[in-house]
Design a protein around this motif. Sequence first.
Motif, PDB file in Angstrom:
ATOM      1  N   ALA A  86      11.603  22.827  21.116  1.00 30.48           N
ATOM      2  CA  ALA A  86      11.171  22.376  22.452  1.00 30.48           C
ATOM      3  C   ALA A  86      10.891  23.610  23.300  1.00 30.48           C
ATOM      4  CB  ALA A  86      12.254  21.523  23.105  1.00 30.48           C
ATOM      5  N   TRP A 136       8.459  19.351  21.235  1.00 32.66           N
ATOM      6  CA  TRP A 136       8.312  18.892  22.623  1.00 32.66           C
ATOM      7  C   TRP A 136       7.896  20.076  23.481  1.00 32.66           C
ATOM      8  CZ3 TRP A 136      12.574  18.118  19.467  1.00 32.66           C
ATOM      9  CH2 TRP A 136      12.786  16.808  19.027  1.00 32.66           C
ATOM     10  N   TRP A 172      -1.864  17.236  25.312  1.00 33.75           N
ATOM     11  CA  TRP A 172      -1.279  15.936  24.931  1.00 33.75           C
ATOM     12  C   TRP A 172      -2.266  15.180  24.050  1.00 33.75           C
ATOM     13  CZ3 TRP A 172      -2.783  10.840  25.758  1.00 33.75           C
ATOM     14  CH2 TRP A 172      -1.808   9.857  25.517  1.00 33.75           C
ATOM     15  N   HIS A 181       5.018  16.230  21.246  1.00 32.04           N
ATOM     16  CA  HIS A 181       4.823  15.569  22.539  1.00 32.04           C
ATOM     17  C   HIS A 181       4.655  16.620  23.636  1.00 32.04           C
ATOM     18  CE1 HIS A 181       7.180  11.768  21.100  1.00 32.04           C
ATOM     19  NE2 HIS A 181       6.217  12.133  20.277  1.00 32.04           N
ATOM     20  N   THR A 183       4.122  17.201  27.888  1.00 37.06           N
ATOM     21  CA  THR A 183       4.190  16.572  29.212  1.00 37.06           C
ATOM     22  C   THR A 183       4.041  17.621  30.312  1.00 37.06           C
ATOM     23  OG1 THR A 183       5.680  14.828  28.407  1.00 37.06           O
ATOM     24  CG2 THR A 183       5.663  15.212  30.786  1.00 37.06           C
ATOM     25  N   VAL A 226       8.963  13.510  28.335  1.00 38.07           N
ATOM     26  CA  VAL A 226       8.454  14.127  27.094  1.00 38.07           C
ATOM     27  C   VAL A 226       9.008  13.383  25.875  1.00 38.07           C
ATOM     28  CG1 VAL A 226      10.165  15.986  26.645  1.00 38.07           C
ATOM     29  CG2 VAL A 226       7.756  16.367  26.126  1.00 38.07           C
ATOM     30  N   MET A 227      10.235  12.881  25.975  1.00 37.44           N
ATOM     31  CA  MET A 227      10.794  12.111  24.855  1.00 37.44           C
ATOM     32  C   MET A 227      10.013  10.807  24.662  1.00 37.44           C
ATOM     33  SD  MET A 227      13.057  13.823  23.375  1.00 37.44           S
ATOM     34  CE  MET A 227      13.438  15.527  23.759  1.00 37.44           C
ATOM     35  N   ASP A 229       6.826  10.614  25.289  1.00 42.45           N
ATOM     36  CA  ASP A 229       5.436  10.998  25.028  1.00 42.45           C
ATOM     37  C   ASP A 229       4.490  10.697  26.195  1.00 42.45           C
ATOM     38  OD1 ASP A 229       3.483  12.182  23.486  1.00 42.45           O
ATOM     39  OD2 ASP A 229       2.959  10.339  22.420  1.00 42.45           O
TER      40      ASP A 229
END
Length: 266
Positions: A86, A136, A172, A181, A183, A226-227, A229
Amino acid sequence: MIHERHTALITGASAGIGAAFARVFAENGFDVILTARREDMLVTLANEIESRYGVSAYVIPEDLSDPAAPQRLYDEIAARGLDVDALINNAGYGVQGNFDEVDWQVHADFMAVLSTSLLQLTHLFLPHMKTQKFGWILNVASLAGYLPGLSSGATLYTPVKAFVVKFSQALWTECRGTGVHVTGVCPGFTYSEFHDVLDNRADMDKLPKLFWMNAETVAQQGFDAVMRDKPIVINGWVNRVLSILPRIIPETVLFGIADWKNGGKK
Ligand SMILES: NC(=O)c1ccc[n+]([C@@H]2O[C@H](COP(=O)([O-])OP(=O)(O)OC[C@H]3O[C@@H](n4cnc5c(N)ncnc54)[C@H](OP(=O)(O)O)[C@@H]3O)[C@@H](O)[C@H]2O)c1
């Protein structure tokens, strides 16, 4: 190979929203790599995180205005045998003053911290995430990215945050189906060191409390987004309403307000 424990790299982790992101990721079981310039603050946070959440916290101080910093950070992380699952591109600040009156080096440093280093870190760490088919990336933009560039002084802040919004949306889209993912996080006024560094705390304190959020809520909402998406999260209903206004108020009216705010100078 999917590791049992994931690792998050957080830039600008010594204070404010970055420190809050470090705590949120650690609370969710991530080991964290903390970077910023102030090593003492990072070490204090790392100790707190390790004892509170039972994860590992690594400190790698860097000044992201140095164009060589992203590669150095990447190499140091690799040398320590760590992988980044991440990436939280959070480091940032504001600059006061009319564009031509601020030294070029100040602008160059600002662009390096808020845009080039963000791009390069993403470019360095994304391939591994794609290979392992998960990852992420959070880019901290701002509500400012949704507002017209009307400020007198702080000239580059709105354009660079709009760029971070658009980059996050583009990435994205590009990462669909890869397991990565992305964000863009868009906070409005948030309690942190930001306005102390900018030296406008006294003016900011006059704003109604309604406009303010705390860094912990911003970071938690970024993590959740972000988890899930989500390409973009605008933090809080007040900021979501403010983000819509420039799309419904004609630009002539907005520039009229800016002129009035600047004393009506032609
Ligand atoms: N607070 C707000 O109202 C607000 C609103 C919208 C968006 N944002 C955005 O949120 C992000 C975090 O800001 P914040 O509010 O948490 O501010 P903050 O409390 O001042 O934290 C800024 C962080 O960036 C780091 N940083 C600054 N210059 C750096 C450099 N040259 N190299 C490496 N790290 C550097 C600072 O660490 P060191 O000083 O130790 O290097 C610090 O950890 C920024 O991108 C900001 O634009 C803030």
